[in-house]
Design an enzyme around this catalytic site. Structure first.
Site, PDB file in Angstrom:
ATOM      1  N   ASP A 223       0.828  -1.209   0.000  1.00 36.57           N
ATOM      2  CA  ASP A 223       0.000   0.000   0.000  1.00 36.57           C
ATOM      3  C   ASP A 223       0.867   1.266   0.000  1.00 36.57           C
ATOM      4  O   ASP A 223       1.955   1.271  -0.566  1.00 36.57           O
ATOM      5  CB  ASP A 223      -0.926  -0.035   1.223  1.00 36.57           C
ATOM      6  N   HIS A 266      -3.620   6.307   3.473  1.00 43.59           N
ATOM      7  CA  HIS A 266      -4.376   5.132   3.044  1.00 43.59           C
ATOM      8  C   HIS A 266      -3.844   3.838   3.668  1.00 43.59           C
ATOM      9  O   HIS A 266      -4.603   3.023   4.208  1.00 43.59           O
ATOM     10  CB  HIS A 266      -4.339   5.057   1.517  1.00 43.59           C
ATOM     11  N   ASN A 359     -13.657   0.656  -7.405  1.00 39.50           N
ATOM     12  CA  ASN A 359     -14.642   1.689  -7.038  1.00 39.50           C
ATOM     13  C   ASN A 359     -15.143   2.470  -8.246  1.00 39.50           C
ATOM     14  O   ASN A 359     -15.234   3.679  -8.210  1.00 39.50           O
ATOM     15  CB  ASN A 359     -14.015   2.695  -6.055  1.00 39.50           C
ATOM     16  N   SER A 442     -11.198  -0.622  -0.856  1.00 42.54           N
ATOM     17  CA  SER A 442      -9.921  -0.603  -0.131  1.00 42.54           C
ATOM     18  C   SER A 442     -10.098  -0.954   1.333  1.00 42.54           C
ATOM     19  O   SER A 442      -9.185  -1.481   1.973  1.00 42.54           O
ATOM     20  CB  SER A 442      -9.284   0.786  -0.203  1.00 42.54           C
TER      21      SER A 442
END
Length: 498
Positions: A223, A266, A359, A442
Site C-alpha cells: 500500500d 491510506h 470503485n 480498499s
C-alpha cells in the site's frame, strides 16, 4: 524511443532462462528473423538494458525500444514481455472533471467561500470538499480547507450545487448534501466520530472476536506505507519501500516503508482495519489485533500511482519475508500478466492474496481482484453505522440486504466476486496517532484479510500445511465462514464472513 517492460517466464515466476544475462542480449535482427531483408535502425539494434531484477532468476524490469521488444519475443519464446502499467488506491472519493460549465468561474479568487467546522463552530482544516454543479458530467470544483476551515471554490457565489461531498478530517465524519446553495457565508458542520458507538462498521463486523485474533499470523500490507509510531499499531515488524524510482539510486531508502508524503494515510488506515490494537485512550480495534503486520510501500512520495513492477516485487518480498496473507487495496483496468504471475507464485507458496474489487460505480471487477485465484471483495455497509447526513450517506444504493445492509454505490461487481466486506464509513487508524473514516473496496479487502488471519490463527491443521494446499485450505475456510446477505451472487459471492 525507449520504453520500460517487465520480462518474466512464459510460465511461472522464476526461470533459469532469466538467470542467463545472454537471454537479454539480442543477436538476431528482427527483419531477418521475420523473413524480411530491411536493415534495422540504430535504435532498434540497441541492446536491452536491465534496470532492476526481482531476483537472479526472477522477473526483470528492462528498457528497450518497441522494435527491440518485438525482436526479443522472437529471440526468446520462453519469455513473456509485459508493459509497465500503474494501479491506484481503492479509496472511494468522487472526483471532479473540470468541464466548462456556466457555474464555474474563469478567474481564480472570484469563487464562493465555504467554511467547514465542527458542531461547536470550530474551524476544521484538511477537510476534502468536492462540489458538483453537474454530477452527471462531474463538473464543479474541489480542494481542501485551510487552517481557518475555509475553501474558495471556483464556482460562482449563489449557485445551487447538485451535490456536495465533504470528506472529514481526522476524528470527524464527512457530510453529503443535495441541492446545496453556495450562498455568502455558507457553512457545513461535521460531527465528531464517537468510538463508543456499538454500530460502527468495523466494531459490528468483528463482533465478539478475541483480542488475540490472528495471533501467530503475518499479514503483508502492499500500500502507501504504515505509520510506524501509531500507538494502535505496535504489531508492525517492519517492511520495505518497494518504489524503485526512490530506491534505485539510494538502497538505503528501502527502509523508508512509512507513509508516503502525499496521500499516504491510506496504508495506515488499511493496516488498522486488519490489526489495530486498542489502547486506554483510543478504543479502536482491528479485526485481528493479534496479527503481525508488515508494510510494503508501493505508492511513491509524490502521490502518484503504483507500477505493476513495484507491486509484483512487493508481493514476492512479502512471501520471502514469511507473510501468510497479503492485502492489495489497489486496482486498475487492465489484466496484468506480471502481477498474475506474482500472485500465482504467492499462492503456490501457501500465501493467500485478497484484493479490492474496485470503485468504478458498478463497473466490472478491476484487476488484480478479477484474477481467478485472487479473492475479490466488494464493499457493503450498514445504513445505521454512520450519521444520516455524513458523506457515507451518498454511497447508499441498491442492492439492499437484510438488517440495514447495502452495497456501496461505488463498488464494482461481477462474476469474479468472492466475498463482500464492510467498506462504507469504516473508522480506522490514520498517521499521527489518530483515526478517521474512509470508504471504498480498499476498506473491505483488509477487513477480510483480518478475518482470514483470525481463521488461520485458530486452525493448527491449516497452519501446518505447505504450498498451494495451505492457501487453498484457508481460502475454502474463509468462503465457508460467509453468509449471503441477499445482494445476489455477483455483488457478494459467498457473502459476508462472520
Amino acid at each position: 524511443m525507449l520504453k520500460q517492460y517487465i520480462v518474466l517466464p512464459a510460465h511461472g515466476f522464476r526461470s533459469p532462462v532469466l538467470a542467463q544475462a545472454a537471454a537479454l542480449r539480442l543477436t538476431i535482427p528482427f527483419a531477418a528473423a521475420a523473413g524480411g531483408t530491411a536493415a534495422l535502425t540504430r535504435e532498434a539494434m540497441s541492446k536491452v538494458e536491465v534496470v532492476d531484477s526481482v531476483s537472479v532468476d526472477g522477473p526483470k524490469l528492462v528498457e528497450m525500444t518497441p522494435e527491440t521488444e518485438l525482436e526479443l519475443r522472437l529471440e526468446e519464446p520462453a519469455l513473456k514481455i509485459v508493459p509497465l502499467i500503474t494501479y491506484e488506491k481503492m479509496r472511494a472519493i468522487y472526483k471532479v472533471k473540470r468541464a466548462a460549465a456556466a457555474a464555474v468561474v474563469a478567474q481564480p479568487g472570484q469563487g464562493a467561500v465555504l467554511r467547514v467546522e465542527d458542531t461547536d463552530g470550530n474551524p476544521l482544516s484538511g477537510a476534502r470538499v468536492v462540489a458538483f454543479t453537474s454530477f452527471r458530467t462531474r463538473a464543479g470544483d474541489d480542494g481542501s480547507t485551510d487552517a481557518n476551515g475555509e475553501i474558495r471554490l471556483q464556482i460562482t457565489p449563489g449557485v445551487k450545487l447538485e451535490r456536495i461531498y465533504v470528506y472529514g478530517p481526522a476524528c470527524h465524519w464527512g457530510r453529503f448534501e443535495r441541492n446545496f446553495t453556495l450562498a455568502a457565508g455558507a457553512i457545513v458542520q461535521l460531527e465528531t466520530i464517537d468510538l463508543s458507538n456499538q454500530l460502527l462498521a468495523l466494531r459490528r463486523f468483528r463482533d465478539v472476536l478475541p483480542a488475540t485474533a490472528g495471533d501467530g499470523v503475518v499479514v503483508g500490507i502492499v500500500d502507501t506505507g504504515i505509520d510506524p509510531n501509531h500507538p494502535l499499531l505496535p504489531n508492525i515488524s517492519g517492511g520495505a519501500n518497494m518504489v524503485l524510482e526512490e530506491t534505485k539510486d539510494d538502497p538505503g531508502e528501502i527502509a523508508d516503508w512509512g507513509p508516503a508524503a502525499v496521500e499516504g494515510e491510506h496504508g495506515t488506515h488499511v493496516a488498522g482495519i486488519v490489526g489495530a490494537r486498542p489502547t486506554v485512550d483510543i478504543d479502536l480495534a482491528g479485526v485481528a489485533p493479534g496479527v503481525t503486520l508488515r508494510s510494503y510501500r508501493v505508492f511513491p512520495h509524490n502521490g502518484g500511482d503504483a507500477t505493476n513492477y513495484d507491486i509484483m516485487n512487493a508481493i514476492d518480498r512479502a512471501v520471502q519475508d514469511g507473510c501468510n496473507i497479503i492485502n492489495l487495496s489497489l486496482g486498475g483496468g487492465e489484466e496484468d500478466e506480471a502481477i498474475r504471475a506474482a500472485i500465482g507464485s504467492a499462492l503456490d507458496s501457501g500465501v493467500l492474496v485478497i484484493a479490492a474489487a474496485g470503485n468504478d460505480g458498478r463497473k466490472p471487477v478491476s484487476y488484480p481482484a478479477a484474477l481467478p485465484f485472487c479473492i475479490a471483495v466488494t464493499a457493503m455497509g450498514w445504513t445505521n453505522s454512520f450519521p444520516a447526513a455524513s458523506s457515507e450517506a451518498g454511497d447508499v444504493a441498491r442492492p439492499y440486504g437484510g438488517e440495514n445492509t447495502f452495497v456501496g454505490a461505488f463498488s464494482n461487481f461481477g462474476p469474479q466476486i468472492d466475498l463482500t466486506g464492510p467498506g462504507v464509513g469504516v473508522v480506522s487508524t490514520l498517521p499521527g496517532g489518530t483515526f478517521g473514516a474512509m470508504s471504498g473496496t480498499s476498506m473491505a479487502s483488509p477487513a477480510l484479510a483480518g478475518y482470514a488471519a483470525y481463521l488461520l490463527g485458530q486452525d493448527a491443521t491449516i497452519l501446518g500445511l505447505n504450498g498451494a494446499e495451505k492457501s487453498t485450505a484457508l481460502r475454502d475456510k474463509l468462503f465457508g465462514s460467509a453468509t449471503p446477505l441477499g445482494f445476489g451472487r455477483d455483488f457478494e459471492g459467498f457473502g459476508l464472513p462472520g
